[in-house]
Design an enzyme around this catalytic site. Structure first.
Site, short mmCIF file in Angstrom:
data_model
loop_
_atom_site.label_atom_id
_atom_site.label_comp_id
_atom_site.label_asym_id
_atom_site.label_seq_id
_atom_site.Cartn_x
_atom_site.Cartn_y
_atom_site.Cartn_z
N SER A 136 0.86 -1.19 0.00
CA SER A 136 0.00 0.00 0.00
C SER A 136 0.89 1.24 0.00
CB SER A 136 -0.86 -0.01 1.28
OG SER A 136 -1.53 1.22 1.44
N TYR A 158 -2.41 -1.32 10.79
CA TYR A 158 -2.46 -1.60 9.35
C TYR A 158 -1.15 -1.19 8.69
CZ TYR A 158 -3.86 -1.42 4.43
OH TYR A 158 -3.93 -1.60 3.06
N1 LIG Z 1 -8.73 -0.53 -1.28
C1 LIG Z 1 -7.70 0.23 -0.94
O1 LIG Z 1 -7.85 1.46 -0.78
C2 LIG Z 1 -6.34 -0.37 -0.79
C3 LIG Z 1 -5.23 0.49 -0.82
C4 LIG Z 1 -3.95 -0.06 -0.65
C5 LIG Z 1 -3.79 -1.40 -0.47
N2 LIG Z 1 -4.88 -2.23 -0.44
C6 LIG Z 1 -4.66 -3.66 -0.22
O2 LIG Z 1 -5.20 -4.38 -1.31
C7 LIG Z 1 -5.53 -5.70 -0.88
C8 LIG Z 1 -6.91 -6.06 -1.38
O3 LIG Z 1 -7.87 -5.22 -0.76
P1 LIG Z 1 -9.17 -4.68 -1.51
O4 LIG Z 1 -9.06 -3.22 -1.55
O5 LIG Z 1 -9.39 -5.41 -2.77
O6 LIG Z 1 -10.26 -5.03 -0.41
P2 LIG Z 1 -11.51 -6.04 -0.40
O7 LIG Z 1 -12.41 -5.76 -1.55
O8 LIG Z 1 -12.05 -5.99 0.97
O9 LIG Z 1 -10.84 -7.45 -0.68
C9 LIG Z 1 -10.06 -8.11 0.31
C10 LIG Z 1 -9.90 -9.57 -0.07
O10 LIG Z 1 -9.11 -10.20 0.93
C11 LIG Z 1 -9.74 -11.42 1.29
N3 LIG Z 1 -9.45 -11.81 2.66
C12 LIG Z 1 -9.62 -11.13 3.80
N4 LIG Z 1 -9.26 -11.89 4.85
C13 LIG Z 1 -8.85 -13.08 4.34
C14 LIG Z 1 -8.36 -14.28 4.90
N5 LIG Z 1 -8.20 -14.47 6.21
N6 LIG Z 1 -8.01 -15.30 4.05
C15 LIG Z 1 -8.17 -15.16 2.73
N7 LIG Z 1 -8.63 -14.06 2.14
C16 LIG Z 1 -8.97 -13.03 2.95
C17 LIG Z 1 -11.22 -11.18 1.07
O11 LIG Z 1 -11.85 -12.42 0.72
P3 LIG Z 1 -12.77 -13.29 1.70
O12 LIG Z 1 -13.39 -12.35 2.69
O13 LIG Z 1 -13.74 -13.95 0.77
O14 LIG Z 1 -11.81 -14.26 2.29
C18 LIG Z 1 -11.23 -10.30 -0.17
O15 LIG Z 1 -11.25 -11.07 -1.35
C19 LIG Z 1 -5.38 -5.72 0.64
O16 LIG Z 1 -4.14 -6.31 0.99
C20 LIG Z 1 -5.36 -4.23 1.00
O17 LIG Z 1 -4.67 -3.97 2.19
C21 LIG Z 1 -6.15 -1.75 -0.59
#
Ligand SMILES: NC(=O)c1ccc[n+]([C@@H]2O[C@H](COP(=O)([O-])OP(=O)(O)OC[C@H]3O[C@@H](n4cnc5c(N)ncnc54)[C@H](OP(=O)(O)O)[C@@H]3O)[C@@H](O)[C@H]2O)c1
Length: 286
Positions: free
Chosen positions: A131, A144
């Site tokens: 991130s 985080y």
């Molecule tokens: N959105 C942002 O602004 C942003 C910015 C920077 C970085 N990121 C990073 O990008 C990544 C993806 O996030 P996103 O934005 O796409 O959020 P999201 O839509 O909430 O997706 C998160 C994913 O992680 C999975 N997950 C959560 N806990 C899990 C576990 N214990 N085992 C396996 N899977 C798990 C969820 O699937 P299930 O619940 O089905 O398991 C879901 O598919 C994360 O690492 C986040 O920190 C996001």
């Protein structure tokens, strides 16, 4: 390389889902893992796996299945993660540990499980979704940020360790993206610090996160960046993504810490007023 085999975690929504689609569109055989089922990805020819990154047996079973069916794994995208937001003083250590289990230990354990296959075949690419928050830290996101800083440090060390075996390690550093992440982070923030001495800034920040996420970058942009990073012959080590990310990083790096602290504190204190203004403006224009 043609017809690569990729394993992606957290593929049931947001960035991971888009990365699965972008890699599949490039001809990669994709194994998409998450705890929730992914019938829409299955319909598009993507293999899906039930995967909980905090469960050793689940991680081992996922790698075993990919190797049994595809014979190898060329690309691992460690994407699963969530934002455990809340003041450091308020966050129970059990929750802080869980944040590390999902965002760091899950990713590194899966990496340990695929590396013997990658180093034996002399090729592999690990793409770790960090991130912008892995490069600088803000109030109410301490745990985080700590996980993303840890992922950055581990990725840098790993890249040096595995390069001689033909394996490369790449970091994706998105800014705010339009996914479920902001809603989940805001829920954690309200649960952890919605009462007590951090309540005012926590309430402001939770509302601002969700409001800003509505207008944030489309996750498909990050999905495509992940596919580029996974398939490029010579990938960069870091892919900083999202409008304003570079400017924010430069400002946080070159400005004195106390000035950055002051600016962020002011922003947190006045976010509530700004949001009220934006909400009343949007009501007026309807
Ligand atoms: N959105 C942002 O602004 C942003 C910015 C920077 C970085 N990121 C990073 O990008 C990544 C993806 O996030 P996103 O934005 O796409 O959020 P999201 O839509 O909430 O997706 C998160 C994913 O992680 C999975 N997950 C959560 N806990 C899990 C576990 N214990 N085992 C396996 N899977 C798990 C969820 O699937 P299930 O619940 O089905 O398991 C879901 O598919 C994360 O690492 C986040 O920190 C996001």
């Amino acid at each position: 390389m043609s017809a690569s085999i990729a394993l992606i975690t957290g593929a049931s929504s947001g960035i991971g889902r888009e990365a699965a689609l972008a890699l599949a569109a490039q001809g990669t055989t994709v194994y998409a893992g998450a705890r929730r089922p992914m019938p829409d990805l299955e319909k598009r020819g993507i293999h899906t796996l039930t995967l909980d990154v905090t469960d050793e047996a689940s991680l081992q079973a996922a790698v075993d299945q990919v190797i049994a069916e595809a014979g190898r794994v060329d690309i691992l995208v460690n994407n699963a993660g969530y934002g455990s937001y809340g003041a450091i003083e308020d966050t129970p250590l059990a929750e802080a540990r869980r944040q590390f289990e999902v965002n760091v230990f899950g990713a590194i354990r899966l990496t340990q499980l695929v590396l013997p296959h990658m180093t034996t075949q002399g090729y592999g690419r690990i793409v770790n979704v960090s991130s912008l928050g892995g490069r600088f830290s803000m109030a109410l996101g301490g745990w985080y940020h700590a996980t993303k800083y840890a992922l950055e440090a581990l990725s840098d060390a790993l890249r040096q360790e595995v390069r001689p075996f033909g394996v490369d390690v790449v970091l994706i550093e998105p800014g705010l993206i339009h996914t479920n992440w902001a809603r989940i982070a805001a829920e954690h923030l309200k649960t952890t610090s919605g009462l007590g001495k951090y309540a005012a800034i926590a309430t402001n920040f939770a509302a601002a996160l969700q409001f800003a996420a509505e207008f944030a970058t489309d996750p498909a942009v990050i999905g495509r960046a992940i596919a580029r990073a996974a398939l490029a012959k010579r990938p960069r080590t870091r892919y900083l993504q999202g409008p304003g990310s570079r400017a924010a990083l430069v400002a946080a790096t070159i400005l004195p810490d106390r000035l950055v602290d002051y600016g962020l504190r002011l922003a947190l204190q006045h976010m509530g007023d700004l949001l009220d203004l934006l909400h009343s403006d949007s009501k007026r224009t309807v």
